[in-house]
Design an enzyme around this catalytic site. Structure first.
Site, PDB file in Angstrom:
ATOM      1  N   TYR A  69     -62.981  -1.043  -7.677  1.00  0.00           N
ATOM      2  CA  TYR A  69     -62.061  -1.419  -8.928  1.00  0.00           C
ATOM      3  C   TYR A  69     -62.826  -1.219 -10.157  1.00  0.00           C
ATOM      4  O   TYR A  69     -63.676  -1.927 -10.775  1.00  0.00           O
ATOM      5  CB  TYR A  69     -61.932  -3.011  -8.757  1.00  0.00           C
ATOM      6  CG  TYR A  69     -60.816  -3.362  -7.896  1.00  0.00           C
ATOM      7  CD1 TYR A  69     -59.837  -2.474  -7.114  1.00  0.00           C
ATOM      8  CD2 TYR A  69     -60.610  -4.768  -7.662  1.00  0.00           C
ATOM      9  CE1 TYR A  69     -59.444  -3.162  -6.252  1.00  0.00           C
ATOM     10  CE2 TYR A  69     -59.761  -5.286  -6.582  1.00  0.00           C
ATOM     11  CZ  TYR A  69     -59.092  -4.430  -5.879  1.00  0.00           C
ATOM     12  OH  TYR A  69     -58.301  -4.892  -5.065  1.00  0.00           O
ATOM     13  N   PHE A 218     -49.846  -7.665  -3.835  1.00  0.00           N
ATOM     14  CA  PHE A 218     -48.530  -7.029  -4.250  1.00  0.00           C
ATOM     15  C   PHE A 218     -47.579  -8.023  -3.916  1.00  0.00           C
ATOM     16  O   PHE A 218     -46.170  -7.713  -3.687  1.00  0.00           O
ATOM     17  CB  PHE A 218     -48.219  -5.734  -3.409  1.00  0.00           C
ATOM     18  CG  PHE A 218     -49.154  -4.602  -3.528  1.00  0.00           C
ATOM     19  CD1 PHE A 218     -49.878  -4.321  -4.839  1.00  0.00           C
ATOM     20  CD2 PHE A 218     -49.473  -3.588  -2.565  1.00  0.00           C
ATOM     21  CE1 PHE A 218     -50.654  -3.478  -5.047  1.00  0.00           C
ATOM     22  CE2 PHE A 218     -50.440  -2.662  -2.823  1.00  0.00           C
ATOM     23  CZ  PHE A 218     -51.005  -2.591  -4.213  1.00  0.00           C
ATOM     24  N   GLY A 222     -44.428  -5.969  -5.338  1.00  0.00           N
ATOM     25  CA  GLY A 222     -43.537  -5.535  -4.173  1.00  0.00           C
ATOM     26  C   GLY A 222     -43.826  -4.230  -4.047  1.00  0.00           C
ATOM     27  O   GLY A 222     -44.784  -3.540  -3.973  1.00  0.00           O
ATOM     28  N   PRO A 231     -39.225  -2.727 -13.805  1.00  0.00           N
ATOM     29  CA  PRO A 231     -38.860  -3.348 -15.105  1.00  0.00           C
ATOM     30  C   PRO A 231     -37.837  -4.437 -14.848  1.00  0.00           C
ATOM     31  O   PRO A 231     -37.768  -5.470 -15.561  1.00  0.00           O
ATOM     32  CB  PRO A 231     -38.221  -2.132 -16.019  1.00  0.00           C
ATOM     33  CG  PRO A 231     -39.121  -1.026 -15.417  1.00  0.00           C
ATOM     34  CD  PRO A 231     -39.141  -1.084 -13.998  1.00  0.00           C
TER      35      PRO A 231
END
Length: 303
Positions: A69, A218, A222, A231
């Protein structure tokens, strides 16, 4: 939905081996920039440090990270070290190995004998002499293959004292059984959220039956995955959010946590406002009817 403190009374706790964590944790992937890894714009360093410190103030004691990361100017592990060391006694830091990135950012996958180097890199970056939990993150190309050599190599590092507990990530139920035959597993970390397929739900149930933590990633994004949530959101999710005065992201987290007391959450953010909302989601309770309505959504309808 008003802010809540991430207390055991509000969110519940679970065990990662002999380590107790509050069920709402924090994922470090989005600390380094507006998009993960080397995409997006680097975040303000002091802002990211402030988010980590505020997370602990709100009761987060489970942080998920990885040595890969990092962006051009930020490293999640280094930010965690700078913000929180010396670490609180109850803080559990979980990392993952098998994927790696070289200094230029290019991805690579470790051979079993290279996992020690990845573990040691996490130790150096975090300033630790052992890692609380290390997940073996299985590559997509190996979802149907054996993980015994890699997991066995991690088990040897646990026996050597470099790792306290082991977990697995992005796996099937068969790979879970394979790993448990080699060494104890304390958690399974897979993508999961509203719209999950039936086989994914079955793995969540299996983990509950085995007393293992299931740690979805997630859960908010998703199908958007690293890019984040779309959005817009499905009308079903928005309707439940309006009924509770909550955001769609909070509803998605609440739905995930209500899959079972063994299900944890590690939402990531670099924004203080989103952090407060994520923690507050641990106290959001959806009705049986709302849970059923959201559970019935198909993957194509859940985004």
């Amino acid at each position: 939905m008003s802010p809540q403190t991430n207390t055991p009374a509000a969110t519940g706790t679970w065990q990662l081996g002999d380590l107790t964590v509050n069920r709402v944790g924090f994922g470090a992937m989005r600390l380094t920039g507006t998009a993960p890894f080397d995409r997006g714009v680097p975040r303000d360093r002091e802002q990211s440090i402030g988010v980590l410190r505020r997370a602990v103030e709100l009761g987060v004691n489970h942080i998920d990270t990885a040595a890969f990361y990092f962006s051009a100017t930020r490293s999640a592990n280094e930010l965690i070290n700078r913000a929180l060391a010396p670490y609180p006694e109850d803080l559990v830091i979980t990392t993952k190995v098998w994927p790696g990135r070289d200094p230029s950012g290019a991805w690579w996958w470790a051979a079993p004998e290279q996992l020690r180097g990845q573990v040691e890199e996490n130790l150096r970056q975090l300033g630790r002499d052992h890692l609380d939990v290390v997940n073996l993150r299985v590559p997509p190309s190996r979802r149907t293959g054996s993980i015994s050599e890699h997991f066995g190599a991690l088990a040897e590092l646990r026996d050597a004292g470099l790792i306290r507990h082991l977990g697995i990530s992005n796996v099937t139920s068969g790979q879970l059984a394979e790993a448990r035959a080699i060494a104890p597993v304390v958690c399974v970390q897979n993508p999961y959220g509203i719209g999950a397929a039936r086989e994914d739900r079955a793995l969540v149930q299996l983990c509950g039956e085995l007393g293992l933590a299931f740690v979805p990633f997630f859960a908010i994004a998703g199908p958007g995955r690293e890019a984040g949530p779309a959005p817009g959101d499905s009308e079903e999710v928005r309707a439940v959010a309006r009924a509770h005065g909550a955001s769609p992201a909070q509803v998605r987290l609440a739905w995930t946590l209500q899959q079972g007391p063994h299900v944890l959450a590690i939402p990531g953010t670099g924004d203080l406002g989103h952090l407060a909302q994520n923690v507050a989601a641990g106290a959001l309770r959806l009705s049986k009817e709302e849970m059923a309505r959201l559970t019935s959504l198909r993957p194509a309808d859940a985004g």
